[in-house]
Structure formats: C-alpha cells, structure tokens
Design a protein around this motif. Structure first.
Motif, short mmCIF file in Angstrom:
data_model
loop_
_atom_site.label_atom_id
_atom_site.label_comp_id
_atom_site.label_asym_id
_atom_site.label_seq_id
_atom_site.Cartn_x
_atom_site.Cartn_y
_atom_site.Cartn_z
N VAL A 1 0.85 -1.20 0.00
CA VAL A 1 0.00 0.00 0.00
C VAL A 1 0.88 1.24 0.00
N ARG A 2 0.80 2.04 -1.05
CA ARG A 2 1.55 3.29 -1.14
C ARG A 2 0.63 4.51 -1.21
N GLN A 3 -0.51 4.32 -1.83
CA GLN A 3 -1.47 5.41 -1.97
C GLN A 3 -2.84 4.93 -1.49
N ILE A 4 -3.48 5.75 -0.66
CA ILE A 4 -4.81 5.42 -0.15
C ILE A 4 -5.80 6.42 -0.73
N LYS A 5 -6.71 5.93 -1.55
CA LYS A 5 -7.68 6.83 -2.17
C LYS A 5 -8.92 7.04 -1.31
N GLY A 6 -9.12 6.16 -0.32
CA GLY A 6 -10.27 6.30 0.57
C GLY A 6 -9.91 7.05 1.84
N ASN A 7 -10.55 6.69 2.92
CA ASN A 7 -10.38 7.35 4.21
C ASN A 7 -9.61 6.47 5.19
N LEU A 8 -9.26 7.04 6.32
CA LEU A 8 -8.71 6.29 7.43
C LEU A 8 -9.86 5.98 8.38
N LEU A 9 -10.17 4.70 8.56
CA LEU A 9 -11.23 4.28 9.46
C LEU A 9 -10.63 3.69 10.73
N LEU A 10 -11.15 4.10 11.88
CA LEU A 10 -10.69 3.58 13.17
C LEU A 10 -11.82 2.78 13.79
N ASP A 11 -11.50 1.56 14.19
CA ASP A 11 -12.45 0.71 14.91
C ASP A 11 -12.09 0.78 16.39
N LEU A 12 -12.91 1.50 17.15
CA LEU A 12 -12.66 1.69 18.58
C LEU A 12 -13.70 0.97 19.43
N THR A 13 -14.32 -0.06 18.87
CA THR A 13 -15.45 -0.70 19.53
C THR A 13 -15.06 -1.61 20.69
N LEU A 14 -13.77 -1.83 20.91
CA LEU A 14 -13.34 -2.70 22.01
C LEU A 14 -13.75 -2.14 23.36
N TYR A 15 -13.74 -0.81 23.49
CA TYR A 15 -14.09 -0.16 24.75
C TYR A 15 -15.46 0.50 24.64
N ASN B 1 -5.08 11.63 1.09
CA ASN B 1 -5.80 12.89 1.20
C ASN B 1 -7.20 12.69 1.77
N GLY B 2 -7.41 11.54 2.39
CA GLY B 2 -8.74 11.22 2.88
C GLY B 2 -9.05 11.83 4.23
N GLN B 3 -10.23 11.51 4.73
CA GLN B 3 -10.71 12.00 6.01
C GLN B 3 -10.64 10.89 7.07
N LEU B 4 -11.00 11.26 8.27
CA LEU B 4 -11.04 10.30 9.38
C LEU B 4 -12.49 9.93 9.65
N ALA B 5 -12.74 8.64 9.91
CA ALA B 5 -14.08 8.19 10.28
C ALA B 5 -13.97 7.03 11.26
N LEU B 6 -15.03 6.83 12.05
CA LEU B 6 -15.09 5.72 12.99
C LEU B 6 -16.05 4.68 12.44
N ALA B 7 -15.59 3.43 12.38
CA ALA B 7 -16.44 2.36 11.86
C ALA B 7 -15.87 1.02 12.31
N PRO B 8 -16.74 0.07 12.65
CA PRO B 8 -16.24 -1.26 13.01
C PRO B 8 -15.77 -2.03 11.79
N VAL B 9 -14.85 -2.94 12.02
CA VAL B 9 -14.38 -3.82 10.95
C VAL B 9 -15.52 -4.76 10.55
N THR B 10 -15.77 -4.91 9.27
CA THR B 10 -16.81 -5.81 8.78
C THR B 10 -16.18 -7.11 8.28
N ASP B 11 -17.04 -8.08 8.03
CA ASP B 11 -16.56 -9.37 7.54
C ASP B 11 -15.92 -9.25 6.16
N ALA B 12 -16.29 -8.20 5.43
CA ALA B 12 -15.75 -8.04 4.08
C ALA B 12 -14.34 -7.45 4.08
N ALA B 13 -13.89 -6.93 5.23
CA ALA B 13 -12.57 -6.31 5.30
C ALA B 13 -11.48 -7.37 5.10
N ILE B 14 -10.40 -6.96 4.43
CA ILE B 14 -9.30 -7.86 4.11
C ILE B 14 -8.11 -7.54 5.02
#
Length: 469
Positions: free
Chosen positions: A129-143, A276-289
C-alpha cells in the motif's frame, strides 16, 4: 533486640501490634492524627504482623492501587501477554494504490508509541500500500464509549496524567512541550517546542525569561488550552528562570482520534505514502481484508512502566484488558472491576472493602485497607509472577518515583516500593529487606489534609526496618 523482634515476641498478648513510640512522635510532629494513618509491617513468609495500625480501615491508596491492578493482570493475562493492533483494507489494491479505506482496529495497547506506529505504517507499505484513495477508518469498539469521559480531580484537566483510555491509544495521547532559554541579540528569550510536533497543535508563546535558579521553574508558568475545529491552540504565559537548561511539561490536548489522525498523516507522508482522505469511525466488517498486525511489548514490560513511573492511563488500559479478556465486550470499568475482583478471589484474596473505579488510583472513590494491600503483597511474593511483579517496583534511592528517596543513606537499594499521592493522600507499599537479609511487606497510607507530611514518617520507618534503629 531489634524493636520489631520485640513486637513479634509480644504478639500473642496483643490484639494489634502497637506503633513504636518513635513513629507516634513522628506522626505528632507531622501533625497527623493517629486515626488518619494506616500502617502494616508483615514478614513475607507470613505470621503475625510486626505493626498493625488501623489495618482494616478502608483508605484511599492513590497510585498504590496500581499494585492491585498490575498483580491481577499478571495473574490473569500472564507476563507474556501482548496486544494485537490489526490493520485491514476494504477495497482492491492495485500496483500500490488502495481503492478504498484503510482500517485500524484498536486492541487497547497501552504502550503504542510514535516509533512503533511508524514501524506499523512501514509494515503496511511493505504489504504494497503506497497510496490510499479512501479514508482512514478507526475501529474503537473494544471499549465502551463512557471510558473516554475525562475525570477532573484537580485544576489541570489537560495534564497528561488525566488522559482517558482509548481502544487505539497512541503515545498516551501525550504532547511533551520543551522549554528552554536562549539568548537572542543579548536578550534571553523563552523557546517552546513540541517533542513530536503535530501541525494541528498551535502554540502561542508570550513567556519571558527571568533571573533566578531553576528549582522553582513551574511557579510562574501558565497555560491555557482552546480547542478548535482544526486542532487546538495552547497559549503559554509567565516566566522561566534563565538558569534552566531544558524543562518539559506533558499535556494531553488532542482527542484520541485527533492524535491518531494527525500522526498518521505526518508519518505516512514521511514514509513516501499518499493520502488525502478523512477520518471516520467504523467497526471492521466481515468483508474487510487483513493487511498486517502489530504486536505490543509483553505485559511484563508494560507493568514495569506502570509501576516505575506511576503511569495512570497505562494502568487504566490494563484494567480494561482484564475485562476484555474475561468476556466483557465492549469493555468498561464496571466490568473490569468485577473481572479483577474475580482474579483476586481465585487466589484467595477476598477484599470486601475494595472499591475499584479505574485501577490507577487516580480517583477519589477507590478504597482498600492496609492489611489487604499487605496480604496481596505477601501472596504475590509466593506466586510464580513474583520476579516480574517485584522488579516492576521502583528501587529505593535508585530509580522510578523513589529515585531521590534515601539515596544518600545505607537504605539505598534495599526496598522495592510503589508510591502514591493525591491531594490529601500519601501512600507507600512494597517490599523491604533488612541488613540481615530478612524481607518484609510494608504499607503506609495517610488520608488527611496534611497527608504529604507523612513522607518523613515513611522514611523513618524504612530506615528503622532496614538499618535497625
């Protein structure tokens, strides 16, 4: 005969070993009522205590509560436990370009710092991974969300010791501000810099240099914190003595997500990546690799950092990990308290007066008795985790929070002790070895407006135990 041997020989005739006259005199000199202090001195091999003063009274132990949390963690998780921070992608990866989002799932790692985060990002790039065209997603659902609520125990809510836990805690959310005095055109000036500079922390510096020694450098340093949409402004005013070389103030002025996002963008660019993306909060889904996983240092290393330097947020993260390991999902501090007490109960430690709020001692509500702190220390000494637990404690006169205590006496190096202090609370607990090689558990807790004055009593008792007078 040593005074504590005399008390031991008299134990069958005593319901409670009395305080030696020297300690009673020291408490009177410190203007501390006898009922405001609890003291236990106990041989590590068991048997009756040499001193047991208000031992069963529930007291606020301040940071000495970290002994309870770290011992329970070593038992429940094992010293080799590591936290696993996982990274995923949710889009195709073609020739270095991620046509989607990068996802980081927080594992509650209490020790994730900027250097390790840099290495994690390097691992991501090594996965192509060198370029990210989407966003940075953080999964903080542990707490659970409520663990991020800021406790206010003093008038400095922005100090780093008041920072709250996060499933993705980076660098303890700590910004270290460095102060120095530099001569510019023969006129001394105060310079302020961030140790790890983030562009969304803006500094306003109106400080001036002043004559004088550096031992009171904090006396006229003032700051204010103003959150803004793009970050935060920290304004410093007052004066700094010219004789200072470099001094530091640790503040937690960004939220956990702001800190991660700003650090990610800075380090990713330094590694040659594009984003150049934004920050968002979202849980990891089953489709995530899955892309990669970062393993923390082992728990034994984390426990050492907690106890040597009395790190509050790390202790809180560890207590929440006990909850998570026990099946409390999402983990919260109420579940953590239940899980921790169950760990103690399984080791025969049933403390009915024990009140746990966050496990760090940064609380006005936490309570434990001196006799139960002593019982925990005696039990820990007999357990397989003893070498790790004991080595995590500051060594008297040598390191950690006891580095400067009795450093010029023959007591130096003869005790492993955890300190604790809040306004109106001063405590000390750990292991003490006398010159004959015999080892004791020592607990002293003072709850009083003049609690800080108990330090002289603590030092006197240490010298009596170690040096025999």
């Amino acid at each position: 005969m040593r005074w504590w041997l005399l008390f031991a020989s008299l134990w069958p005739a005593l319901a409670q070993a009395a305080l030696p006259a020297s300690l009673q005199d020291a408490l009177a000199k410190a203007q501390l009522p006898l009922e405001s202090v609890a003291i236990v001195v106990q041989p590590v091999e068991g048997g009756p205590p040499l001193i047991s003063h208000h031992a069963s009274k529930a007291m606020n132990p301040a940071s000495v509560m970290k002994l309870v949390t770290t011992y329970a963690a070593l038992e429940a998780l094992t010293p080799a436990y590591r936290w696993k921070t996982e990274v995923y992608r949710n889009g195709p990866l073609n020739q270095g370009v991620l046509e989607g989002d990068l996802i980081i799932k927080g594992a509650g790692d209490p020790a994730l710092n900027v250097a390790e985060f840099w290495r994690l990002l390097q691992q991501i790039q090594q996965q192509g991974v060198r370029q990210i065209k989407g966003n940075l997603l953080l999964d903080l659902t542990l707490y659970a969300p409520e663990v991020s609520q800021r406790p206010v125990l003093d008038d400095e809510p922005w100090r780093a010791y008041n920072a709250n836990p996060s499933a993705l805690l980076l660098n303890g959310r700590n910004t270290s501000f460095r102060f120095s005095v530099s001569s510019q055109a023969n006129k001394p000036a105060v310079l302020i810099a961030q140790e790890f500079e983030l562009p969304n922390i803006h500094i306003i510096n109106t400080m001036q240099a002043r004559k004088g020694a550096c031992n009171d450098w904090r006396s006229d340093l003032h700051y204010s914190v103003t959150p803004q949409t793009d970050g935060v402004t920290v304004a410093f005013s007052g004066t700094l003595p010219e004789q200072c070389d470099e001094r530091y103030l640790e503040l937690s002025v960004l939220s956990d997500t702001q800190y991660v996002y700003a650090t990610f963008k800075k380090l990713w660019a330094q590694l040659g990546g594009q984003f150049n993306g934004q920050l968002a909060l979202a849980p990891v889904t089953d489709a995530a690799i899955p892309l990669t996983t970062w393993s923390s240092p082992p728990l034994d290393s984390v426990v050492r950092d907690i106890n040597k330097w009395s790190n509050n947020i790390m202790a809180r993260q560890v207590m929440l990990t006990i909850a998570q390991d026990a099946g409390f999902t999402p983990a919260d501090e109420a579940g953590a308290a239940l899980a921790l007490k169950q760990v103690l109960r399984q080791r025969g430690l049933v403390f009915y007066e024990l009140v746990l709020e966050n496990g760090s001692g940064l609380s006005r509500n936490e309570r434990i008795s001196a006799e139960h702190l002593a019982q925990l220390l005696v039990t820990a000494y007999q357990r397989p985790v003893m070498p790790v637990f004991m080595a995590s404690l500051p060594i008297l006169g040598m390191d950690g929070t006891t580095k400067k205590r009795l450093a010029d006496s023959t007591s130096k190096g003869m005790a492993y002790l955890k300190t604790g202090s809040l306004e109106g609370v001063s405590s000390l607990a750990g292991y003490v070895q006398d010159q004959a090689g015999k080892r004791y558990v020592l607990v002293i807790v003072a709850n009083h407006a003049r609690a800080s004055a108990v330090r002289a009593v603590q030092d006197l008792l240490l010298k009596q135990l170690i040096e025999g007078y």
